[in-house]
Scaffold this motif. Structure first.
Motif, PDB file in Angstrom:
ATOM      1  N   LEU A 191     -11.658   2.427   2.607  1.00 21.95           N
ATOM      2  CA  LEU A 191     -11.188   1.300   1.802  1.00 21.95           C
ATOM      3  C   LEU A 191      -9.823   0.817   2.268  1.00 21.95           C
ATOM      4  CD1 LEU A 191     -12.230   2.551  -1.757  1.00 21.95           C
ATOM      5  CD2 LEU A 191     -13.538   1.182  -0.136  1.00 21.95           C
ATOM      6  N   GLU A 192      -9.352   1.342   3.412  1.00 24.77           N
ATOM      7  CA  GLU A 192      -8.070   0.895   3.950  1.00 24.77           C
ATOM      8  C   GLU A 192      -8.200  -0.513   4.507  1.00 24.77           C
ATOM      9  OE1 GLU A 192      -5.665   3.523   6.412  1.00 24.77           O
ATOM     10  OE2 GLU A 192      -7.184   5.070   6.140  1.00 24.77           O
ATOM     11  N   PRO A 193      -7.209  -1.352   4.307  1.00 24.64           N
ATOM     12  CA  PRO A 193      -7.243  -2.689   4.921  1.00 24.64           C
ATOM     13  C   PRO A 193      -7.307  -2.579   6.445  1.00 24.64           C
ATOM     14  CG  PRO A 193      -5.530  -2.551   3.233  1.00 24.64           C
ATOM     15  CD  PRO A 193      -6.026  -1.153   3.445  1.00 24.64           C
ATOM     16  N   GLY A 194      -8.295  -3.217   7.024  1.00 25.48           N
ATOM     17  CA  GLY A 194      -8.468  -3.181   8.476  1.00 25.48           C
ATOM     18  C   GLY A 194      -9.210  -1.979   8.989  1.00 25.48           C
ATOM     19  N   GLY A 195      -9.673  -1.102   8.096  1.00 22.36           N
ATOM     20  CA  GLY A 195     -10.414   0.077   8.521  1.00 22.36           C
ATOM     21  C   GLY A 195      -9.510   1.285   8.660  1.00 22.36           C
ATOM     22  N   PRO A 196     -10.066   2.432   9.063  1.00 26.56           N
ATOM     23  CA  PRO A 196      -9.264   3.653   9.204  1.00 26.56           C
ATOM     24  C   PRO A 196      -8.079   3.439  10.149  1.00 26.56           C
ATOM     25  CG  PRO A 196     -11.607   4.136   9.401  1.00 26.56           C
ATOM     26  CD  PRO A 196     -11.483   2.648   9.393  1.00 26.56           C
ATOM     27  N   HIS A 197      -6.917   3.930   9.736  1.00 29.04           N
ATOM     28  CA  HIS A 197      -5.708   3.699  10.508  1.00 29.04           C
ATOM     29  C   HIS A 197      -5.823   4.191  11.955  1.00 29.04           C
ATOM     30  CE1 HIS A 197      -1.010   3.915  10.629  1.00 29.04           C
ATOM     31  NE2 HIS A 197      -1.509   3.087  11.519  1.00 29.04           N
ATOM     32  N   PRO A 198      -6.368   5.395  12.222  1.00 34.41           N
ATOM     33  CA  PRO A 198      -6.440   5.848  13.632  1.00 34.41           C
ATOM     34  C   PRO A 198      -7.259   4.922  14.519  1.00 34.41           C
ATOM     35  CG  PRO A 198      -6.825   7.678  12.133  1.00 34.41           C
ATOM     36  CD  PRO A 198      -6.837   6.451  11.299  1.00 34.41           C
ATOM     37  N   LEU A 199      -8.261   4.261  13.965  1.00 31.60           N
ATOM     38  CA  LEU A 199      -9.096   3.371  14.775  1.00 31.60           C
ATOM     39  C   LEU A 199      -8.424   2.036  15.038  1.00 31.60           C
ATOM     40  CD1 LEU A 199     -12.627   4.011  13.218  1.00 31.60           C
ATOM     41  CD2 LEU A 199     -11.402   5.294  14.982  1.00 31.60           C
ATOM     42  N   ARG A 200      -7.340   1.756  14.340  1.00 29.21           N
ATOM     43  CA  ARG A 200      -6.652   0.475  14.532  1.00 29.21           C
ATOM     44  C   ARG A 200      -5.545   0.563  15.567  1.00 29.21           C
ATOM     45  NH1 ARG A 200      -6.033   0.691   8.825  1.00 29.21           N
ATOM     46  NH2 ARG A 200      -3.768   0.483   9.084  1.00 29.21           N
TER      47      ARG A 200
END
Length: 598
Positions: A191-200
């Motif tokens: 539910l993180e904005p933009g998807g999982p942080h590590p994948l961004r």
């Protein structure tokens, strides 16, 4: 019949009924409702292995707690938990549906699917609540899914993510089918904005490679993750074929893919679950039996196992040492990070290297021999020599491989002084007019892996004062020993050789031993430790030594080798020794005595 009530959306219309899934069974929704209750628990520790359900938070239920693992809940319901990666096994030709219940209005949502050993076709569909805010009797039938066109569809063997910044509340359905073979798939909802942080992360860390000459090793180092560094563990995949996009793909090709054991612990023991568990258990037993016959299940690409793949998991460490690398091979390095709280694994870095280690040059002292074990140095050795102040007009050096053939090259400031040349046994080189302070580099390389197995060591000597410091006698340009066939008898042979041009030669010796097994495969002798080996050999049929005659002007020295047996083969060896120096051998000679004495 059971209904799942969700918050009303007065702005939605009942026209979404055209994309409803078929009505199925009541029991299919009960686990989903229970999971929905589980996921409402606030403040739970996501790093824990179990999902506590504490109904003391509500006034309608007495105080009690379930300890149910998220993976077990997923196994029973196929409902993807939030921020926790789960996995499922699929056979080729099988289609499975997975669900995510989204309750927030116009909020971010991402659904990530990672295939392991097969490309998959997967799609995302949406089931909206009706005007009353109820999802009525959801039907799940993979063979006749009338839920309408998908929001997104993927066909890939890599990690892919469906992401939206304004997801509507409702049920999101993932339909997954393997395309080539059986495989595991990993699913993750965020539910993180933009998807999982590590994948961004736009930039991956650079892998640093530190070559080590000894034992064919190489150390890989990297920086810790900037996202949750205290939770990250790392796994490095090394192979000679290709890059791997997922960790489970490499593990599948390394260890094979087998279906999971049927789980007896999880579940709510509904009749449907009992029947499905029994069916899965039978299928799992049959698949494992078949896998045991083939060897640890099916492999990855092409169904083949690749046991040479290295998968090294090091926990929170940020380095890994790879051993037994082969010279000249190209190696691919894939680093994956695994979040121990969410179980999410993702690519963290990669690089490629052609393994050609450059050894640190060994320094040579003028007139001092140096011996190295070429096998321990991966078949390559490098030496350096600086010309001293008392240099003469010639610089001499020799290379003596003990038991095989090597390539030799001498360079000065990167330019070849003596081009790469293949030598057997021993060779002496001359360099004219060396200058004080010049730095020469000598490279010695095994000609091939078979020769490297034969070579026990390599001996090297360089001197800029050969008149006083070169310890070996000088062999003639053609160091062969010849037989005079016309003088052959049943008990003797006569041989001849060109004398050494070295004025300091003190003695010649000739040896003959019976060639019982026709063992001579090369005429070039092993020159290493020649004196000691000749002294230890007690199988000589004949041995004769003669001192060098002063002012001898003969162009050829002849010698009759007697005391031989008729009709036998012999190996004749001539050696030459330097005064206060060492011994070298001429090439070996095979002879045969006459079978009958006349």
């Amino acid at each position: 019949m059971v209904s799942l009530r969700m918050p009303r959306n007065n702005g939605s219309s009942g026209g979404d009924g055209d994309v409803m899934l078929l009505v199925r069974a009541t029991a299919a929704l009960i686990p989903l409702v229970l999971l929905h209750i589980c996921l409402l628990v606030a403040g739970e520790d996501a790093a824990a292995d179990t999902t506590p359900i504490d109904h003391a938070r509500t006034s309608r239920f007495p105080r009690y707690r379930f300890n149910i693992r998220k993976d077990d809940i997923f196994h029973d319901t196929r409902v993807i938990p939030v921020e926790h990666q789960v996995s499922e096994f699929l056979y080729k030709g099988e289609t499975k549906l997975f669900f995510f219940l989204h309750e927030r209005e116009q909020s971010p949502l991402s659904l990530t699917l990672t295939p392991c050993t097969s490309s998959v076709l997967w799609s995302v569909r949406y089931r909206n609540q009706n005007d009353t805010g109820i999802l009525d009797d959801i039907a799940i039938q993979t063979e006749n899914n009338n839920s309408g066109p998908p929001l997104m569809e993927f066909r890939s063997n890599e990690m892919r993510t469906f992401s939206t910044q304004a997801a509507r509340p409702g049920l999101y359905i993932l339909q997954v089918s393997p395309l080539e073979r059986e495989t595991y798939v990993k699913l993750y909802a965020s539910l993180e904005p933009g998807g999982p942080h590590p994948l961004r992360l736009s930039q991956r860390p650079r892998l640093r490679l530190q070559k080590r000459q000894r034992r064919k090793r190489l150390t890989v180092r990297w920086e810790p993750s900037s996202v949750d560094p205290h939770l990250m563990h790392y796994c490095l995949v090394v192979n000679t074929r290709r890059y791997y996009s997922t960790l489970c793909e490499a593990q599948g090709e390394r260890n094979g893919v087998s279906p999971p054991d049927a789980s007896n612990a999880p579940g709510f023991n509904f009749p449907r679950e009992q029947a499905e568990a029994h069916k899965n258990e039978l299928a799992s037993k049959a698949a494992r039996l078949n896998a045991s016959r083939l060897g640890r299940g099916s492999g990855g690409a092409g169904g083949q196992l690749h046991e040479d793949i290295v998968v090294g998991c090091v926990g929170r460490k940020t380095s890994y040492t790879v051993s037994n690398l082969e010279h000249g091979k190209v190696y691919h390095f894939n680093l994956f990070a695994v979040n121990r709280r969410t179980n999410l694994s993702f690519p963290y870095g990669r690089t490629t290297l052609k393994y050609e280690p450059r050894s640190k040059p060994a320094g040579l002292r003028d007139g001092k021999a140096s011996t190295v074990n070429l096998r321990k140095m991966d078949g390559r050795a490098t030496f350096k020599f600086k010309v001293g102040k008392n240099a003469e007009s010639e610089m001499h050096f020799y290379v003596m491989p003990c038991g095989g053939a090597v390539y030799v090259e001498l360079t000065l400031k990167g330019e070849a002084v003596i081009p790469r040349k293949l030598i057997y046994g021993y060779e002496r080189f001359r360099v004219m007019n060396p200058s004080r302070g010049q730095r020469y580099v000598l490279r010695v390389t095994a000609s091939n892996s078979e020769e490297l197995r034969r070579i026990s060591a390599v001996k090297v000597l360089v001197t800029s004062r050969p008149a006083v410091k070169f310890p070996l006698p000088e062999l003639p340009p053609g160091p062969q020993v010849h037989e005079y066939d016309s003088m052959r008898k049943c008990d003797s042979v006569t041989v001849g050789w060109i004398p050494s041009p070295d004025p300091l030669v003190a003695r010649y010796c000739i040896f003959a031993r019976e060639d019982k097994h026709r063992e001579l495969d090369t005429r070039r002798p092993n020159q290493c430790a020649l004196d000691s080996r000749l002294k230890k050999n007690s199988e000589f049929a004949m041995m004769h030594c003669q001192d060098r005659i002063p002012d001898d002007t003969r162009s050829v020295i002849t010698q009759t080798v007697g005391n031989l047996k008729h009709g036998r083969g012999y190996i004749v060896q001539v050696t030459v020794a330097k005064s206060r120096g060492n011994t070298l051998s001429y090439d070996l000679l095979q002879v045969q005595t006459k079978p009958v004495c006349t």
